[in-house]
Design a protein around this motif. Structure first.
Motif, PDB file in Angstrom:
ATOM      1  N   VAL A 376       0.658  -1.037   0.122  1.00 57.89           N
ATOM      2  CA  VAL A 376      -0.123  -0.080   0.159  1.00 57.89           C
ATOM      3  C   VAL A 376       0.902   1.333  -0.006  1.00 57.89           C
ATOM      4  CG1 VAL A 376      -1.893   1.421   1.198  1.00 57.89           C
ATOM      5  CG2 VAL A 376      -1.958  -1.375   1.267  1.00 57.89           C
ATOM      6  N   ILE A 379      -3.475   6.107  -0.396  1.00 59.78           N
ATOM      7  CA  ILE A 379      -4.829   5.876   0.284  1.00 59.78           C
ATOM      8  C   ILE A 379      -5.772   7.051  -0.002  1.00 59.78           C
ATOM      9  CG2 ILE A 379      -6.203   5.393   2.347  1.00 59.78           C
ATOM     10  CD1 ILE A 379      -3.393   4.659   3.672  1.00 59.78           C
ATOM     11  N   THR A 387     -13.267   3.679  -0.019  1.00 58.61           N
ATOM     12  CA  THR A 387     -11.968   3.742   0.340  1.00 58.61           C
ATOM     13  C   THR A 387     -11.135   3.009  -0.913  1.00 58.61           C
ATOM     14  OG1 THR A 387     -12.166   3.700   2.682  1.00 58.61           O
ATOM     15  CG2 THR A 387      -9.905   3.102   2.054  1.00 58.61           C
ATOM     16  N   VAL A 389      -6.923   2.098  -2.399  1.00 58.67           N
ATOM     17  CA  VAL A 389      -5.770   1.970  -2.017  1.00 58.67           C
ATOM     18  C   VAL A 389      -4.704   2.082  -3.188  1.00 58.67           C
ATOM     19  CG1 VAL A 389      -5.682   1.007   0.264  1.00 58.67           C
ATOM     20  CG2 VAL A 389      -5.767  -0.386  -1.612  1.00 58.67           C
ATOM     21  N   THR A 439      -4.959   0.339  -8.394  1.00 57.57           N
ATOM     22  CA  THR A 439      -5.560   0.662  -7.349  1.00 57.57           C
ATOM     23  C   THR A 439      -6.602  -0.223  -7.104  1.00 57.57           C
ATOM     24  OG1 THR A 439      -6.980   2.170  -8.948  1.00 57.57           O
ATOM     25  CG2 THR A 439      -4.972   3.162  -7.707  1.00 57.57           C
ATOM     26  N   ARG A 447     -11.199   3.972   6.428  1.00 57.36           N
ATOM     27  CA  ARG A 447     -10.041   4.373   5.993  1.00 57.36           C
ATOM     28  C   ARG A 447      -8.860   4.881   7.201  1.00 57.36           C
ATOM     29  NH1 ARG A 447      -8.698   9.851   2.243  1.00 57.36           N
ATOM     30  NH2 ARG A 447      -6.363  10.006   2.777  1.00 57.36           N
ATOM     31  N   LEU A 450      -6.096   2.385   7.860  1.00 60.36           N
ATOM     32  CA  LEU A 450      -5.301   2.269   6.843  1.00 60.36           C
ATOM     33  C   LEU A 450      -4.060   3.117   7.037  1.00 60.36           C
ATOM     34  CD1 LEU A 450      -7.421   1.574   3.804  1.00 60.36           C
ATOM     35  CD2 LEU A 450      -6.299  -0.120   5.062  1.00 60.36           C
ATOM     36  N   LYS A 452       0.108   4.237   4.775  1.00 55.52           N
ATOM     37  CA  LYS A 452       1.187   3.927   3.795  1.00 55.52           C
ATOM     38  C   LYS A 452       1.997   3.099   4.497  1.00 55.52           C
ATOM     39  CE  LYS A 452       1.098   8.432   1.261  1.00 55.52           C
ATOM     40  NZ  LYS A 452       1.574   9.489   0.830  1.00 55.52           N
TER      41      LYS A 452
END
Length: 566
Positions: A376, A379, A387, A389, A439, A447, A450, A452
């Motif tokens: 990932v 986002i 959502t 990613v 994606t 979200r 999540l 990075k």
């Protein structure tokens, strides 16, 4: 002027001086030698078609045929009539397997015969079907104001720049980038080539989806920041997106300045094959361009680099350089061009069209057979989609409707999720294969769970977390000493987090150029790391120290620390 032109091609002899032999034909790979293809029987024709399918599979949709060459690499050559007949047969074979052919070049063989004999080099490329185009990722590096974004704008939009950076406006993502003209974030642009080798870009296609539909080969440019203030962002692009190649853009009027050396050093340390584009030649005299080329050659030939620079001055040079560049890590092609006048821009397009993939079909198949692992990197929240990613599928296959897990969270847990839909290059895609960037839409997934640096993996993988890890590091440059208690920013693939140095084994401290095994500990939260003894691209590390212009690049080894299991 003639003297200057001779100087420009001194490192690379044109194809008129054809070497007497080529390397012997390899059983694997996408290069096939054929002495001649005349008077083929039906059985022979079917055998040749099967052979072409194999070569295309090896090259992931691309193959190169050398006509008039024996299996041992001897350049026998053909008469004009036999060569035309062989090319017609090759065209029929390509039609049968659903491919197109492009004659890259024809060259005369220098022998003692009275009748001129020629060899032909032909590119075979599959016609795109079901979005299975060849996709190469190219990271664009270079100092601020070297013309990176302008060059990408010219390539992808199909129109020349006005000299004031008009074409780059299509690439910028933020208002301050438009106002300053400087890239601060990572953006992606695409350039396509169809099965006949013709450019497919936004000049004829309105959307990225149209480009994907008509392209057999796609070049995805990762436009990275040139300013030193955004060095962390640039490093994230190099480590996380696993580019196949790096394009270092150098301004002809300023030469090697600013972050150019740092970007070159990072690409080499991470073992990303690099080629150089000298831009803005329209602003300089020939002598100035010549001086910049000599400056780059001196740097590339230094003991730390050990590169072989090749200056490209013709389409024939571009074909040969692209092939040698992918085969040898020491070859470094150099192109000089202008985004305003368009000088030598076609040579860069020829270079990209011929540039083959680094991995063959066997390596690709091995990665696809492993369990799913998606890194990932971005986002988003998209209206009516939920959502989303963005990132790269490192291994396995990902399909719509797959049930996977994402993590680790701050507490070290993994959450279940379902892949609602997939998009590649802004167009819908049902199946994602290892090595491809895309994606993933996750629907109503929260979200806030999540960040990075997370991974989306198959539940069968039973993913584990890591607070501490060991790495064998090489200190490329540091103003001071590197020792226990040091706090650094660690980049490992898509992971970017602050860590402390818990121990330096066998030494009290490290200085520039020294090597040691170091134990690191993450500060904020655990990460997903895999123990490895190899040097895979996703496991290479870059460590940034807090000092200005001081950084440590660690390459090599991630392994289990003695005090804590993975």
């Amino acid at each position: 002027m003639k003297a200057n032109k001779a100087r420009f091609s001194r490192n690379f002899k044109p194809s008129n001086n054809t070497p007497y032999v080529l390397p012997p034909e390899a059983e694997e790979g996408n290069i096939e030698y054929k002495l001649k293809l005349v008077n083929t029987t039906q059985y022979r024709f079917e055998h040749l078609a099967t052979q072409m399918k194999w070569r295309l599979q090896e090259g992931r949709g691309e193959a190169v045929y050398q006509i008039g060459v024996e299996d041992n690499g001897m350049l026998a050559g053909l008469s004009e009539e036999d060569l035309r007949t062989s090319l017609n047969t090759l065209h029929r074979l390509a039609e049968k397997v659903g491919a197109d052919i492009t004659v890259l070049r024809e060259r005369e063989v220098d022998d003692d015969s009275d009748v001129p004999r020629k060899i032909a080099e032909v590119l075979i490329r599959k016609v795109p079907d079901d979005q299975q185009f060849l996709d190469l990722r190219v990271a664009v590096l270079g100092n601020v104001d070297s013309g990176k974004s302008t060059l990408l704008g010219v390539l992808t939009q199909g129109e020349l720049d006005n000299g004031r950076g008009r074409t780059r406006l299509n690439l910028f993502r933020h208002l301050h980038e438009i106002q300053t003209g400087r890239t601060s974030s990572i953006s992606f642009e695409i350039l396509g080539f169809n099965s006949k080798g013709e450019v497919v870009n936004y000049s004829e296609s309105r959307t990225a989806e149209e480009i994907c539909e008509s392209a057999s080969k796609m070049i995805t440019f990762i436009d990275l920041a040139g300013h030193h203030k955004y060095l962390k962002t640039t490093i994230f692009g190099l480590t996380s997106y696993c580019p196949d190649f790096a394009m270092l853009v150098v301004s002809a009027n300023t030469g090697i300045a600013g972050t150019t050396r740092e970007h070159l050093g990072l690409a080499m340390a991470l073992k990303v094959p690099i080629f150089i584009v000298i831009s803005k030649v329209d602003l300089c005299t020939r002598a100035t361009v010549e001086r910049t080329v000599r400056q780059l050659e001196r740097v590339l030939k230094q003991p730390g680099c050990n590169k072989v620079p090749i200056v490209i001055s013709s389409a024939d040079d571009a074909v040969t350089a692209a092939q040698q560049f992918a085969q040898s890590p020491n070859i470094t092609p150099i192109l000089t061009l202008s985004s305003v006048s368009g000088e030598s821009l076609d040579l860069l397009k020829v270079f990209f069209n011929i540039l083959p993939p680094l991995s063959n079909s066997k390596e690709q198949e091995e990665l696809m057979q492993q369990l799913t692992e998606f890194q990932v990197d971005e986002i988003y929240t998209v209206p009516e989609v939920g959502t989303v990613v963005g990132g790269t599928l490192y291994s396995g296959i990902c399909r719509e409707g797959d049930d996977l897990v994402v993590g680790p969270t701050d507490s070290g847990h993994f959450h279940k999720l379902t892949i609602e839909s997939i998009q590649r290059n802004r167009s819908a895609c049902r199946v994602l294969r290892a090595g491809q960037a895309a994606t993933l839409a996750l629907g109503n997934f929260d979200r806030s769970l999540l960040r990075k640096g997370m991974v989306i993996v198959s539940p069968e993988m039973d993913p584990t977390i890591c607070w501490m890890f060991e790495a064998e590091i090489v200190l490329l440059f540091h103003a001071k000493t590197f020792h226990k208690g040091f706090q650094v920013t660690v980049h490992i693939g898509n992971v970017r987090q602050t860590a402390t140095v818990e121990a330096v084994y066998g030494k009290e401290e490290l200085r520039t150029g020294e090597k040691a095994v170091v134990l690191f500990k993450f500060i904020k939260h655990p990460e997903y790391l895999k123990a490895t003894l190899s040097c895979s691209p996703a496991q290479k590390i870059v460590v940034l120290s807090p000092f200005s212009k001081a950084y440590v690049v660690t390459i090599l080894l991630i392994r289990r620390p003695p005090t804590e299991p993975f």
